[in-house]
Design a protein around this motif. Structure first.
Motif, short mmCIF file in Angstrom:
data_model
loop_
_atom_site.label_atom_id
_atom_site.label_comp_id
_atom_site.label_asym_id
_atom_site.label_seq_id
_atom_site.Cartn_x
_atom_site.Cartn_y
_atom_site.Cartn_z
N THR A 94 3.61 1.40 -13.12
CA THR A 94 3.94 2.41 -14.43
C THR A 94 3.70 3.92 -14.19
OG1 THR A 94 2.25 1.74 -15.97
CG2 THR A 94 4.38 0.32 -16.09
N GLY A 95 4.31 4.67 -14.95
CA GLY A 95 3.74 6.03 -14.76
C GLY A 95 4.95 7.21 -14.22
N PRO A 96 4.67 8.25 -14.47
CA PRO A 96 5.50 9.30 -13.81
C PRO A 96 6.24 8.92 -12.45
CG PRO A 96 3.29 10.21 -13.56
CD PRO A 96 3.21 8.65 -14.32
N ASN A 97 5.35 8.37 -11.63
CA ASN A 97 6.02 8.12 -10.29
C ASN A 97 6.61 6.61 -10.07
OD1 ASN A 97 5.54 10.74 -9.22
ND2 ASN A 97 4.04 10.31 -7.84
N GLU A 98 6.92 5.98 -11.22
CA GLU A 98 7.30 4.51 -11.12
C GLU A 98 8.60 4.67 -10.37
OE1 GLU A 98 9.53 1.40 -14.49
OE2 GLU A 98 8.33 3.26 -15.12
N TYR A 99 9.41 5.56 -10.70
CA TYR A 99 10.89 5.72 -9.90
C TYR A 99 10.76 5.62 -8.39
CZ TYR A 99 15.19 7.90 -8.46
OH TYR A 99 16.33 8.17 -7.78
N PHE A 100 9.96 6.40 -8.15
CA PHE A 100 9.69 6.84 -6.60
C PHE A 100 9.22 5.51 -5.71
CE2 PHE A 100 9.40 10.90 -8.69
CZ PHE A 100 10.52 11.36 -8.15
N ALA A 101 8.32 4.81 -6.71
CA ALA A 101 7.59 3.65 -5.89
C ALA A 101 8.67 2.47 -5.85
CB ALA A 101 6.54 2.83 -6.96
N LEU A 102 9.60 2.43 -6.94
CA LEU A 102 10.61 1.43 -6.74
C LEU A 102 11.75 1.96 -5.58
CD1 LEU A 102 12.24 -1.02 -8.00
CD2 LEU A 102 13.37 0.36 -9.51
N GLN A 103 11.84 3.29 -5.26
CA GLN A 103 12.79 3.65 -4.59
C GLN A 103 12.44 3.47 -2.96
OE1 GLN A 103 13.05 7.98 -4.28
NE2 GLN A 103 14.39 8.07 -2.64
N VAL B 212 0.80 -1.18 -0.04
CA VAL B 212 -0.06 -0.01 0.08
C VAL B 212 0.94 1.32 0.14
CG1 VAL B 212 -1.59 1.44 1.41
CG2 VAL B 212 -2.07 -1.02 1.18
N ILE B 213 1.91 1.10 0.89
CA ILE B 213 2.89 2.53 0.79
C ILE B 213 3.48 2.71 -0.40
CG2 ILE B 213 4.90 3.35 1.99
CD1 ILE B 213 4.07 1.75 4.71
N VAL B 214 3.92 1.50 -1.11
CA VAL B 214 4.52 1.57 -2.42
C VAL B 214 3.26 2.41 -3.34
CG1 VAL B 214 5.16 0.45 -4.59
CG2 VAL B 214 6.21 -0.19 -2.29
N VAL C 282 9.06 6.88 4.11
CA VAL C 282 10.16 6.01 4.98
C VAL C 282 9.69 5.47 6.49
CG1 VAL C 282 12.54 5.84 5.68
CG2 VAL C 282 11.81 6.73 3.40
N PRO C 283 9.35 6.58 7.26
CA PRO C 283 8.73 6.29 8.53
C PRO C 283 7.60 5.35 8.60
CG PRO C 283 9.17 8.74 8.42
CD PRO C 283 9.32 7.93 7.21
N MET C 284 6.78 5.20 7.48
CA MET C 284 5.63 4.44 7.41
C MET C 284 6.19 2.85 7.46
SD MET C 284 3.18 6.16 4.75
CE MET C 284 2.54 7.93 5.06
N ILE C 285 7.26 2.73 6.52
CA ILE C 285 7.83 1.42 6.28
C ILE C 285 8.42 0.93 7.75
CG2 ILE C 285 9.98 0.31 5.64
CD1 ILE C 285 7.58 0.44 3.23
N MET C 286 8.95 1.78 8.46
CA MET C 286 9.66 1.54 9.82
C MET C 286 8.42 0.85 10.77
SD MET C 286 12.35 4.38 10.50
CE MET C 286 13.95 4.71 9.39
N GLY C 287 7.48 1.57 10.69
CA GLY C 287 6.48 1.32 11.59
C GLY C 287 5.74 0.04 11.19
N ALA C 288 5.65 -0.16 9.74
CA ALA C 288 5.04 -1.38 9.34
C ALA C 288 5.75 -2.87 9.78
CB ALA C 288 4.94 -1.45 7.88
N ASN C 289 7.21 -2.44 9.86
CA ASN C 289 8.07 -3.56 10.47
C ASN C 289 7.58 -4.10 11.68
OD1 ASN C 289 9.60 -4.28 8.07
ND2 ASN C 289 11.54 -3.87 9.31
N MET C 290 7.20 -3.02 12.65
CA MET C 290 7.12 -3.15 14.08
C MET C 290 5.74 -3.88 14.23
SD MET C 290 8.25 -2.87 17.23
CE MET C 290 7.34 -3.23 18.74
#
Length: 400
Positions: free
Chosen positions: A293-302, A67-69, A82-90
């Motif tokens: 795909t699309g204009p934000n493809e790069y940031f999703a992968l990031q 979902v975050i991606v 990035v902080p959302m990812i950290m919280g998901a780990n917890m």
């Protein structure tokens, strides 16, 4: 016959874990509910807290990170994600902690299983304490993710969804339970589903521990020791591989909790296995990012790469520094010793860490916010290209 009993009880355990997850998804709205929660992430601390809450409610870090991606693909800045990812780990660690409650009546077994379950919690908690301030001040994960995304973007879609054997075996039955209970009001039906899942988990863990003590001798004991108990590298590798195959760190870590309660493995032996599960769970979000795909493809992968880097670097740091390596084990054993004398500590811990504190923060954000900080639907409809251009400029400035 004993081994057939073990297989049957393991299946019941997996079915119970899946049913609990379906119940929480039903009451929380699943991926849509997680997305709604994240709309209130205005700063890094709130982002972490909401990541914990969303994952505790959805009962799947793989779903939440995916979902975050998607949110990042829709225009949410990487620095907020990035902080959302950290919280998901917890948040994902609540499942195996619930599984440990299956030994509630046996003080000794409960202490062992609770320590084995919460060692994962404490590793993720201490990782947040170390990495979040560094990320807020210097953005190392965001920058490294940007560099890697530059090399890997446009690599094409990949999928291992067909290899998720556990889901294929358990989902038809857990979904059938939900379908049967849909005649009830949503809240009541979801709570009944969660209750049935917890009952299955507690029954399976209660009898599984007894059977494991009987069968974990000879070659079976040698096999388990070779896969998990031989050393840190072996445990990390095993946890990673198993989690990639089942695509659920909750399932992976829940499977070893009964082994701890039965005395087959110690908390110290299970600890590296749970670290491997942290790494293996990154694959789902990474594959989700490759399909965008699309204009934000790069940031999703990031952001998917940030998730992987965060877990790999966290495991490397904790394994390399002796003081940090012992900290999660000592903390979980301290808490389990309190639980052994007063089992109310277990319920207080689960309620406070995974629900009360995150819910208070979430409620406060809703109360003091006139409107969500990141309305993804509006961003997607009105300003995708502008948002992408602004994010590129921000990344360029940070790299300079």
């Amino acid at each position: 016959m004993i081994w057939l009993g073990v297989v049957g009880l393991v299946y019941l355990l997996l079915l119970g874990v899946g049913t609990i997850g379906d119940g929480f998804k039903w009451i929380s709205g699943g991926a849509d509910g997680a997305q709604a929660i994240f709309a209130f992430a205005r700063n890094p601390i709130v982002g972490v807290i909401l990541g914990v809450l969303a994952t505790a409610l959805v009962q799947s870090s793989s779903t939440v990170t995916s979902v975050i991606v998607g949110l990042v693909a829709g225009g949410v800045p990487v620095s907020i994600a990035v902080p959302m990812i950290m919280g998901a780990n917890m948040g994902t660690t609540i499942t195996n902690t619930i599984v440990s409650l299956g030994n509630f009546r046996d003080r000794s077994a409960f202490k062992k299983s609770f320590a084995a379950a919460t060692v994962h919690d404490f590793f993720n908690l201490f990782s947040i304490v170390i990495f979040l301030p560094l990320e807020v001040m210097f953005h190392p994960l965001e920058k490294m993710g940007a560099e890697l995304a530059g090399f890997l973007s446009g690599s094409g879609e990949a999928s291992i969804g067909g290899f998720n054997v556990v889901a294929q075996l358990t989902k038809p039955f857990s979904h059938a339970i939900v379908s049967t209970l849909e005649i009830l009001p949503t809240t009541i039906g979801a709570l009944v589903t969660i209750g049935l899942g917890i009952a299955m988990v507690m029954i399976s863990v209660l009898y599984l521990g007894k059977l494991l003590r009987a069968v974990m001798t000879g070659k079976a004991r040698v096999l388990i020791d070779a896969a998990i108990g031989r050393g840190p590298m072996s445990g990390i590798a095993s946890g990673t591989v198993v989690t990639v195959l089942v695509q659920s760190s909750s399932t992976t870590t829940s499977l070893v909790v009964p082994l701890a309660g039965a005395g087959v493995l110690t908390t110290r032996q299970i600890y590296p296995f749970t670290l491997g599960a942290n790494i293996g769970t990154c694959v789902t979000a990474l594959l989700a990012a490759t399909s965008i795909t699309g204009p934000n493809e790069y940031f999703a992968l990031q952001i998917a790469l940030v998730h992987l880097l965060y877990n790999v670097l966290g495991v490397a740091l904790f394994m390399a520094v002796p003081l940090l390596r012992e900290l999660p084990v000592q903390s979980s054993e301290w808490l389990s010793s309190r639980v052994e004398h007063n089992r109310g500590w277990a319920f207080g811990y689960i309620g406070a860490v995974f629900f009360v504190v995150p819910s208070v923060v979430f409620g406060g954000e809703m109360y003091f916010s006139q409107e969500p900080a990141h309305r993804v639907d509006a961003v997607c409809d009105q300003a995708l290209l502008d948002c992408a251009a602004e994010e590129v400029q921000r990344v360029d400035l940070r790299l300079e």
